[in-house]
Design a protein around this motif. Structure first.
Motif, PDB file in Angstrom:
ATOM      1  N   LEU A   1       0.813  -1.220   0.000  1.00  0.00           N
ATOM      2  CA  LEU A   1       0.000   0.000   0.000  1.00  0.00           C
ATOM      3  C   LEU A   1       0.848   1.272   0.000  1.00  0.00           C
ATOM      4  O   LEU A   1       0.338   2.357  -0.251  1.00  0.00           O
ATOM      5  CB  LEU A   1      -0.923   0.028   1.229  1.00  0.00           C
ATOM      6  N   SER A   2       2.113   1.146   0.270  1.00  0.00           N
ATOM      7  CA  SER A   2       3.016   2.299   0.309  1.00  0.00           C
ATOM      8  C   SER A   2       3.496   2.623  -1.099  1.00  0.00           C
ATOM      9  O   SER A   2       3.539   1.750  -1.963  1.00  0.00           O
ATOM     10  CB  SER A   2       4.213   1.987   1.206  1.00  0.00           C
ATOM     11  N   PRO A   3       3.867   3.871  -1.334  1.00  0.00           N
ATOM     12  CA  PRO A   3       4.396   4.214  -2.657  1.00  0.00           C
ATOM     13  C   PRO A   3       5.598   3.337  -2.993  1.00  0.00           C
ATOM     14  O   PRO A   3       6.450   3.094  -2.153  1.00  0.00           O
ATOM     15  CB  PRO A   3       4.823   5.676  -2.506  1.00  0.00           C
ATOM     16  N   GLY A   4       5.618   2.842  -4.212  1.00  0.00           N
ATOM     17  CA  GLY A   4       6.719   1.983  -4.631  1.00  0.00           C
ATOM     18  C   GLY A   4       6.306   1.069  -5.754  1.00  0.00           C
ATOM     19  O   GLY A   4       5.342   1.337  -6.472  1.00  0.00           O
ATOM     20  N   ALA A   5       7.016  -0.039  -5.870  1.00  0.00           N
ATOM     21  CA  ALA A   5       6.834  -0.952  -7.003  1.00  0.00           C
ATOM     22  C   ALA A   5       5.401  -1.462  -7.134  1.00  0.00           C
ATOM     23  O   ALA A   5       4.862  -1.527  -8.234  1.00  0.00           O
ATOM     24  CB  ALA A   5       7.801  -2.124  -6.874  1.00  0.00           C
ATOM     25  N   ALA A   6       4.771  -1.834  -6.041  1.00  0.00           N
ATOM     26  CA  ALA A   6       3.433  -2.427  -6.128  1.00  0.00           C
ATOM     27  C   ALA A   6       2.334  -1.380  -6.266  1.00  0.00           C
ATOM     28  O   ALA A   6       1.374  -1.578  -6.997  1.00  0.00           O
ATOM     29  CB  ALA A   6       3.160  -3.297  -4.901  1.00  0.00           C
ATOM     30  N   PHE A   7       2.455  -0.270  -5.569  1.00  0.00           N
ATOM     31  CA  PHE A   7       1.370   0.709  -5.503  1.00  0.00           C
ATOM     32  C   PHE A   7       1.577   1.901  -6.419  1.00  0.00           C
ATOM     33  O   PHE A   7       0.663   2.668  -6.657  1.00  0.00           O
ATOM     34  CB  PHE A   7       1.188   1.170  -4.050  1.00  0.00           C
ATOM     35  N   GLY A   8       2.773   2.075  -6.910  1.00  0.00           N
ATOM     36  CA  GLY A   8       3.050   3.220  -7.766  1.00  0.00           C
ATOM     37  C   GLY A   8       3.379   4.448  -6.947  1.00  0.00           C
ATOM     38  O   GLY A   8       3.635   4.359  -5.754  1.00  0.00           O
ATOM     39  N   PRO A   9       3.362   5.613  -7.573  1.00  0.00           N
ATOM     40  CA  PRO A   9       3.797   6.830  -6.885  1.00  0.00           C
ATOM     41  C   PRO A   9       2.747   7.430  -5.948  1.00  0.00           C
ATOM     42  O   PRO A   9       3.055   8.318  -5.168  1.00  0.00           O
ATOM     43  CB  PRO A   9       4.091   7.794  -8.036  1.00  0.00           C
ATOM     44  N   SER A  10       1.522   6.932  -6.010  1.00  0.00           N
ATOM     45  CA  SER A  10       0.456   7.520  -5.199  1.00  0.00           C
ATOM     46  C   SER A  10       0.705   7.317  -3.712  1.00  0.00           C
ATOM     47  O   SER A  10       1.234   6.309  -3.283  1.00  0.00           O
ATOM     48  CB  SER A  10      -0.885   6.880  -5.578  1.00  0.00           C
ATOM     49  N   ARG A  11       0.298   8.293  -2.923  1.00  0.00           N
ATOM     50  CA  ARG A  11       0.434   8.208  -1.474  1.00  0.00           C
ATOM     51  C   ARG A  11      -0.916   7.912  -0.813  1.00  0.00           C
ATOM     52  O   ARG A  11      -1.037   7.961   0.403  1.00  0.00           O
ATOM     53  CB  ARG A  11       1.018   9.512  -0.948  1.00  0.00           C
ATOM     54  N   SER A  12      -1.911   7.577  -1.602  1.00  0.00           N
ATOM     55  CA  SER A  12      -3.266   7.368  -1.085  1.00  0.00           C
ATOM     56  C   SER A  12      -3.375   6.204  -0.106  1.00  0.00           C
ATOM     57  O   SER A  12      -4.255   6.185   0.734  1.00  0.00           O
ATOM     58  CB  SER A  12      -4.241   7.138  -2.235  1.00  0.00           C
ATOM     59  N   GLY A  13      -2.510   5.229  -0.207  1.00  0.00           N
ATOM     60  CA  GLY A  13      -2.592   4.058   0.664  1.00  0.00           C
ATOM     61  C   GLY A  13      -1.745   4.142   1.911  1.00  0.00           C
ATOM     62  O   GLY A  13      -1.747   3.222   2.730  1.00  0.00           O
ATOM     63  N   GLU A  14      -1.039   5.247   2.097  1.00  0.00           N
ATOM     64  CA  GLU A  14      -0.109   5.340   3.231  1.00  0.00           C
ATOM     65  C   GLU A  14      -0.778   5.201   4.592  1.00  0.00           C
ATOM     66  O   GLU A  14      -0.241   4.526   5.471  1.00  0.00           O
ATOM     67  CB  GLU A  14       0.673   6.652   3.180  1.00  0.00           C
ATOM     68  N   GLU A  15      -1.930   5.810   4.784  1.00  0.00           N
ATOM     69  CA  GLU A  15      -2.595   5.712   6.095  1.00  0.00           C
ATOM     70  C   GLU A  15      -3.021   4.275   6.393  1.00  0.00           C
ATOM     71  O   GLU A  15      -2.905   3.813   7.530  1.00  0.00           O
ATOM     72  CB  GLU A  15      -3.781   6.672   6.181  1.00  0.00           C
ATOM     73  N   LEU A  16      -3.519   3.573   5.369  1.00  0.00           N
ATOM     74  CA  LEU A  16      -3.857   2.159   5.571  1.00  0.00           C
ATOM     75  C   LEU A  16      -2.591   1.348   5.833  1.00  0.00           C
ATOM     76  O   LEU A  16      -2.605   0.413   6.636  1.00  0.00           O
ATOM     77  CB  LEU A  16      -4.596   1.593   4.358  1.00  0.00           C
ATOM     78  N   ALA A  17      -1.496   1.699   5.185  1.00  0.00           N
ATOM     79  CA  ALA A  17      -0.227   1.006   5.414  1.00  0.00           C
ATOM     80  C   ALA A  17       0.221   1.195   6.868  1.00  0.00           C
ATOM     81  O   ALA A  17       0.660   0.233   7.515  1.00  0.00           O
ATOM     82  CB  ALA A  17       0.841   1.520   4.454  1.00  0.00           C
ATOM     83  N   HIS A  18       0.089   2.412   7.381  1.00  0.00           N
ATOM     84  CA  HIS A  18       0.456   2.671   8.781  1.00  0.00           C
ATOM     85  C   HIS A  18      -0.428   1.864   9.728  1.00  0.00           C
ATOM     86  O   HIS A  18       0.061   1.309  10.716  1.00  0.00           O
ATOM     87  CB  HIS A  18       0.358   4.164   9.109  1.00  0.00           C
ATOM     88  N   LEU A  19      -1.714   1.801   9.432  1.00  0.00           N
ATOM     89  CA  LEU A  19      -2.636   1.032  10.269  1.00  0.00           C
ATOM     90  C   LEU A  19      -2.263  -0.448  10.248  1.00  0.00           C
ATOM     91  O   LEU A  19      -2.212  -1.097  11.302  1.00  0.00           O
ATOM     92  CB  LEU A  19      -4.083   1.226   9.784  1.00  0.00           C
ATOM     93  N   ALA A  20      -1.996  -0.997   9.083  1.00  0.00           N
ATOM     94  CA  ALA A  20      -1.608  -2.412   8.974  1.00  0.00           C
ATOM     95  C   ALA A  20      -0.320  -2.669   9.751  1.00  0.00           C
ATOM     96  O   ALA A  20      -0.194  -3.687  10.459  1.00  0.00           O
ATOM     97  CB  ALA A  20      -1.447  -2.805   7.506  1.00  0.00           C
ATOM     98  N   THR A  21       0.635  -1.750   9.667  1.00  0.00           N
ATOM     99  CA  THR A  21       1.898  -1.892  10.405  1.00  0.00           C
ATOM    100  C   THR A  21       1.650  -1.850  11.908  1.00  0.00           C
ATOM    101  O   THR A  21       2.206  -2.656  12.663  1.00  0.00           O
ATOM    102  CB  THR A  21       2.884  -0.775   9.996  1.00  0.00           C
ATOM    103  N   ASP A  22       0.809  -0.932  12.359  1.00  0.00           N
ATOM    104  CA  ASP A  22       0.491  -0.836  13.789  1.00  0.00           C
ATOM    105  C   ASP A  22      -0.172  -2.110  14.296  1.00  0.00           C
ATOM    106  O   ASP A  22       0.165  -2.615  15.379  1.00  0.00           O
ATOM    107  CB  ASP A  22      -0.420   0.364  14.063  1.00  0.00           C
ATOM    108  N   LEU A  23      -1.115  -2.650  13.516  1.00  0.00           N
ATOM    109  CA  LEU A  23      -1.782  -3.887  13.925  1.00  0.00           C
ATOM    110  C   LEU A  23      -0.813  -5.061  13.934  1.00  0.00           C
ATOM    111  O   LEU A  23      -0.883  -5.927  14.818  1.00  0.00           O
ATOM    112  CB  LEU A  23      -2.976  -4.178  13.015  1.00  0.00           C
TER     113      LEU A  23
END
Length: 166
Positions: free
Chosen positions: A132-154
């Motif tokens: 969900l973070s910007p990079g190879a899988a998600f591309g340059p968009s930052r739209s998934g960063e908050e969900l990525a942080h939540l998944a990391t916290d969990l």
């Protein structure tokens, strides 16, 4: 033989274009049309087909919207942005009770899993966060960063309850 050469050239072009999309920062794009064109290019290169106009998925952009949930107003379903989904999930988790807290007369509804299952689920959450973070899988968009942080916290919360977190 010639088909193999064309496939190899296409794969090389596709990979080079995806690498370019990975390094283009979303915030430095000069305009919304450029952002939209880059997103469309990523979708095409990923092999996805564009939704047909009028279909339920016409408004869904997997780099901007949650694919598994919708917000309903009456009988009308509306897409939810990844940022909105992360905020809603965080709000719900913040309101959740502690593991040992119960209302009087309430039975325990906590799910108990083995350490191995907790570590596997945490590993899957960590993989989801990276995707969900910007990079190879998600591309340059930052739209998934908050969900990525939540998944990391969990994932950390789960791992902290295992011997890995001790």
């Amino acid at each position: 033989m010639q088909g193999d050469s064309i496939r190899a050239e296409y794969a090389q072009l596709r990979n080079a274009t995806l690498r370019l999309l990975d390094v283009l920062p979303d915030s430095k794009s000069p305009s919304q049309p450029v952002d939209d064109a880059l997103r469309h290019l990523r979708v095409v290169l990923s092999g996805d087909t564009s939704p047909q106009p009028g279909s339920d998925n016409a408004a869904l952009d997997p780099f901007e919207h949650a694919l598994t949930v919708r917000r309903y107003e009456g009988r009308q379903a509306h897409p939810i942005s990844l940022t909105q989904q992360a905020a809603e999930l965080r709000r719900r988790l913040d309101a959740d009770r502690g593991l040992d807290e119960r209302q009087p007369g309430e039975s325990s509804r906590n799910v108990i899993i083995t350490e191995l299952r907790a570590m596997i689920v945490a590993g899957l959450l960590e993989e989801l966060a990276v995707r969900l973070s910007p990079g190879a899988a998600f591309g340059p968009s930052r739209s998934g960063e908050e969900l990525a942080h939540l998944a990391t916290d969990l994932a950390k919360e789960l791992l902290n309850q295992t011997f890995v977190g001790e």
